[in-house]
Design a protein around this motif. Structure first.
Motif, mmCIF file in Angstrom:
data_model
loop_
_atom_site.group_PDB
_atom_site.id
_atom_site.type_symbol
_atom_site.label_atom_id
_atom_site.label_comp_id
_atom_site.label_asym_id
_atom_site.label_seq_id
_atom_site.Cartn_x
_atom_site.Cartn_y
_atom_site.Cartn_z
ATOM 1 N N ASP A 171 0.823 -1.202 0.000
ATOM 2 C CA ASP A 171 0.000 0.000 0.000
ATOM 3 C C ASP A 171 0.860 1.255 0.000
ATOM 4 N N ARG A 174 2.058 1.788 -3.562
ATOM 5 C CA ARG A 174 0.985 2.339 -4.391
ATOM 6 C C ARG A 174 0.739 3.806 -4.063
ATOM 7 N N ASP A 175 0.802 4.150 -2.775
ATOM 8 C CA ASP A 175 0.644 5.554 -2.397
ATOM 9 C C ASP A 175 1.729 6.408 -3.049
ATOM 10 N N ASN A 178 0.920 6.823 -6.718
ATOM 11 C CA ASN A 178 -0.170 7.792 -6.867
ATOM 12 C C ASN A 178 0.317 9.216 -6.629
ATOM 13 N N VAL A 199 0.121 -2.681 -9.513
ATOM 14 C CA VAL A 199 1.422 -2.856 -8.883
ATOM 15 C C VAL A 199 1.538 -4.324 -8.489
ATOM 16 N N GLY A 344 -4.589 -5.473 -8.780
ATOM 17 C CA GLY A 344 -3.703 -4.853 -7.819
ATOM 18 C C GLY A 344 -4.509 -4.003 -6.879
ATOM 19 N N GLY A 346 -5.292 -1.066 -4.384
ATOM 20 C CA GLY A 346 -4.750 0.272 -4.313
ATOM 21 C C GLY A 346 -5.798 1.254 -3.863
#
Length: 347
Positions: A171, A174-175, A178, A199, A344, A346
């Motif tokens: 996570d 992914r953050d 983003n 991801v 994935g 997210g």
């Protein structure tokens, strides 16, 4: 979902008291996962516990591209005998066509400047996840990575992010992706929008990954890297997912291997470059990014295919990655064939 559940609601006494329902684009689906005593999700029944059935995939009613998803953690109320939602885990399920062509971007070293493990992972990702203009950590992002990945998306390629980070840190990765998506548009304009992409990470947890990382430090002296082995396994599984026809190696009577959906890759070492080559990516489309940001093709003419940065490489992109031809009324050729899905989680 399994990683989030590890720190989520505890498993009550007695089997079958917690389940996971799947909600796609606001619609609850008839797809249910059980939760074991170790808080890991699995699909019950006499089958692969980690993969949904074809019928369950159809029930998700996915559309091409990204599908906002929630995993609903539900607990059985013993009084009413109804399932009550106790937590929601946000995710995205990606539906891609089997004819889509994919460029792999290794997060460590090619999207951010250094391997996430070369610094304290938490410190680095916390620094790069402060979503405001004065956010520190911008210097950790490769210069021009947004316009580069945007080029792939605009010209018909899919982008897939690959990371050796443990699933318990997925996570955070992914953050970071983003955050980079937002910051690159702010820096370069709309033409730098990073395409929404899955991801792919290892299923292992922190302890296992740290041990593998330590082993890598030693094994590199012998010419092997275990993290590259993990990435190779992930790519092999993805190739099988697309179920493309086999093609002969060499002459027509030679051995046959599965055709690969991967047509390009960004990595930080020759170990990973060899993994990409084994996954079917042409050597000239394997781009190795060194510690100072210099980009080199993995082909024999490497001295002629080297650039100081992604920005300097832009003029060569149409030659290396020509625009994919569309067919029909604005349709990508991949829309004419069967589909394959990659998922994935997210935010």
């Amino acid at each position: 979902a399994a990683a989030s559940l590890a720190s989520g609601p505890s498993q009550p006494d007695g089997p079958g008291q917690v389940q996971i329902k799947v909600e796609v684009d606001g619609t609850e689906c008839e797809v249910v996962m059980a939760v074991g005593a170790d808080n890991k999700c699995f699909f019950p029944g006499d089958r692969d516990p980690h993969k949904p059935s074809e019928a369950e995939l159809q029930n998700l009613n996915l559309k091409l591209g990204s599908n906002p998803t929630k995993f609903l953690v539900q607990q059985l109320n013993p009084d009413s005998m109804r399932w009550e939602t106790k937590a929601e885990i946000a995710a995205v399920i990606f539906l891609w066509n089997s004819a889509d062509r994919i460029v792999i971007a290794d997060v460590e070293g090619t999207v951010v400047k250094a391997d996430l493990w070369s610094k304290s992972t938490d410190v680095m990702l916390m620094a790069t996840n402060k979503h405001h203009e004065a956010a520190p950590g911008l210097e950790t992002v490769r210069d021009g990575v947004g316009p580069l990945l945007s080029y792939f998306g605009r010209n018909g390629y899919r982008v897939l992010f690959l990371t050796a980070s443990p699933i318990t840190r997925a996570d955070r990765v992914r953050d970071t992706v983003n955050w980079i998506r937002a910051s690159e548009v702010q820096q370069w304009g709309p033409g730098a929008e990073v395409p929404a992409s899955p991801v792919i990470t290892t299923q292992d947890r922190m302890g296992t990954v740290l041990l593998r990382r330590l082993s890598d430090k030693i094994s590199r002296f012998s010419g092997q890297a275990k993290q590259s082995d993990v990435k190779a396994s992930a790519l092999e599984e993805l190739i099988a997912l697309f179920d493309l026809p086999n093609v002969p190696v060499g002459d027509e009577d030679g051995p046959k291997v599965a055709q690969s959906p991967f047509v390009g890759g960004l990595c930080e070492s020759e170990f990973d470059a060899r993994v990409y080559e084994a996954a079917g990516i042409p050597k000239e489309r394997i781009l190795i990014v060194d510690k100072i940001g210099r980009v080199s093709s993995f082909c024999e003419k490497r001295s002629q295919w080297t650039w100081a940065s992604y920005v300097e490489m832009y003029p060569a992109l149409p030659q290396l990655f020509p625009k994919l031809v569309k067919q029909g009324a604005g349709k990508h050729p991949s829309q004419e064939s069967g589909a394959a899905a990659a998922s994935g989680a997210g935010k």
